[in-house]
Design an enzyme around this catalytic site. Structure first.
Site, PDB file in Angstrom:
ATOM      1  N   CYS A  92       0.884  -1.155   0.000  1.00  0.00           N
ATOM      2  CA  CYS A  92       0.000   0.000   0.000  1.00  0.00           C
ATOM      3  C   CYS A  92       0.923   1.207   0.000  1.00  0.00           C
ATOM      4  CB  CYS A  92      -0.916   0.002   1.230  1.00  0.00           C
ATOM      5  SG  CYS A  92      -1.948   1.480   1.260  1.00  0.00           S
ATOM      6  N   CYS A  94      -0.376   4.134   2.506  1.00  0.00           N
ATOM      7  CA  CYS A  94      -0.346   3.968   3.967  1.00  0.00           C
ATOM      8  C   CYS A  94      -0.091   2.510   4.311  1.00  0.00           C
ATOM      9  CB  CYS A  94      -1.608   4.527   4.600  1.00  0.00           C
ATOM     10  SG  CYS A  94      -3.134   4.072   3.759  1.00  0.00           S
ATOM     11  N   SER A  95      -1.109   1.785   4.749  1.00  0.00           N
ATOM     12  CA  SER A  95      -0.838   0.432   5.253  1.00  0.00           C
ATOM     13  C   SER A  95      -2.029  -0.505   5.069  1.00  0.00           C
ATOM     14  CB  SER A  95      -0.487   0.518   6.735  1.00  0.00           C
ATOM     15  OG  SER A  95      -1.563   1.136   7.415  1.00  0.00           O
ATOM     16  N   CYS A  96      -2.843  -0.283   4.025  1.00  0.00           N
ATOM     17  CA  CYS A  96      -4.057  -1.083   3.861  1.00  0.00           C
ATOM     18  C   CYS A  96      -3.756  -2.544   3.528  1.00  0.00           C
ATOM     19  CB  CYS A  96      -4.923  -0.509   2.747  1.00  0.00           C
ATOM     20  SG  CYS A  96      -5.355   1.206   3.001  1.00  0.00           S
TER      21      CYS A  96
END
Ligand SMILES: [Fe+2]
Length: 200
Positions: free
Chosen positions: A108, A111-113
């Site tokens: 991602c 961010c951090s999905c």
């Protein structure tokens, strides 16, 4: 002459814990039960949103060709068949099938999905700025650094998660597992193989 002490105010950034406490206190002051929600989320993250879920999906796909077809056609619907759930905003689950010549990797870049209800919450390295930038630009090198040294002829496909489209890698079934029952198969599927940075 040096300035008086009161002019030398040291600015300190609040720690994550301090920020969480401040947000929680502000919500609670407005009658919102933040601590209960935090506790519930903690429970879900530790007990329910775990890579064992994705491992069960993979094992089923390995033993049931019709399920595998449904999983590749509409990941979300097939995973729901097994009793797992997704938040509403995870509108699509795209399942990426590895082959001897194609290695899929998820990231991602924003961010951090992740598809966290079946893969689990993202590990720290997945959230790292370096990983997010480098896995796109120099995926082969990054994978090698993580212990996956792929032959040149294997194509690497990097998939960038968005808010509504989540991914899961369907790793290749190791040849020595022929005839294994589904549960035994699920036990060898790791989180890293679901993200795509490891082969089994
Ligand atoms: Fe993200």
């Amino acid at each position: 002459m040096s300035p008086p002490d009161q002019d030398r105010v040291v600015q300190r950034t609040a720690t994550v814990e301090e920020r969480v406490d401040a947000i929680q206190a502000a919500l609670e002051a407005r009658g919102l039960e933040a601590s209960q929600a935090v506790e519930e989320l903690g429970h879900l993250a530790e007990e329910r949103w775990i890579p064992d879920n994705g491992a069960r999906v993979v094992a089923r796909a390995w033993v049931d060709p019709k399920f595998r077809m449904r999983l590749l056609a509409n990941g979300r619907a097939a995973v729901v068949e097994l009793g797992f759930t997704f938040p509403k905003h995870h509108r699509h689950l795209v399942v990426l099938e590895d082959t001897p010549w194609v290695k899929n990797v998820i990231c991602c870049t924003l961010c951090s999905c992740t598809a966290f209800t079946i893969i689990g919450l993202p590990p720290d390295w997945y959230k790292d700025l370096e990983y997010r930038a480098r896995v796109v630009r120099e995926s082969r090198t990054v994978l090698k650094e993580m212990g996956l040294d792929l032959p040149r002829e294997v194509e690497i496909r990097v998939w960038d998660t968005t808010a509504d489209t989540r991914y899961m890698v369907l790793p290749e079934r190791p040849p020595h597992t022929a005839g294994w029952p589904e549960e035994k198969l699920a036990a060898i599927v790791t989180r890293d193989s679901l993200i795509g940075v490891a082969r089994l």
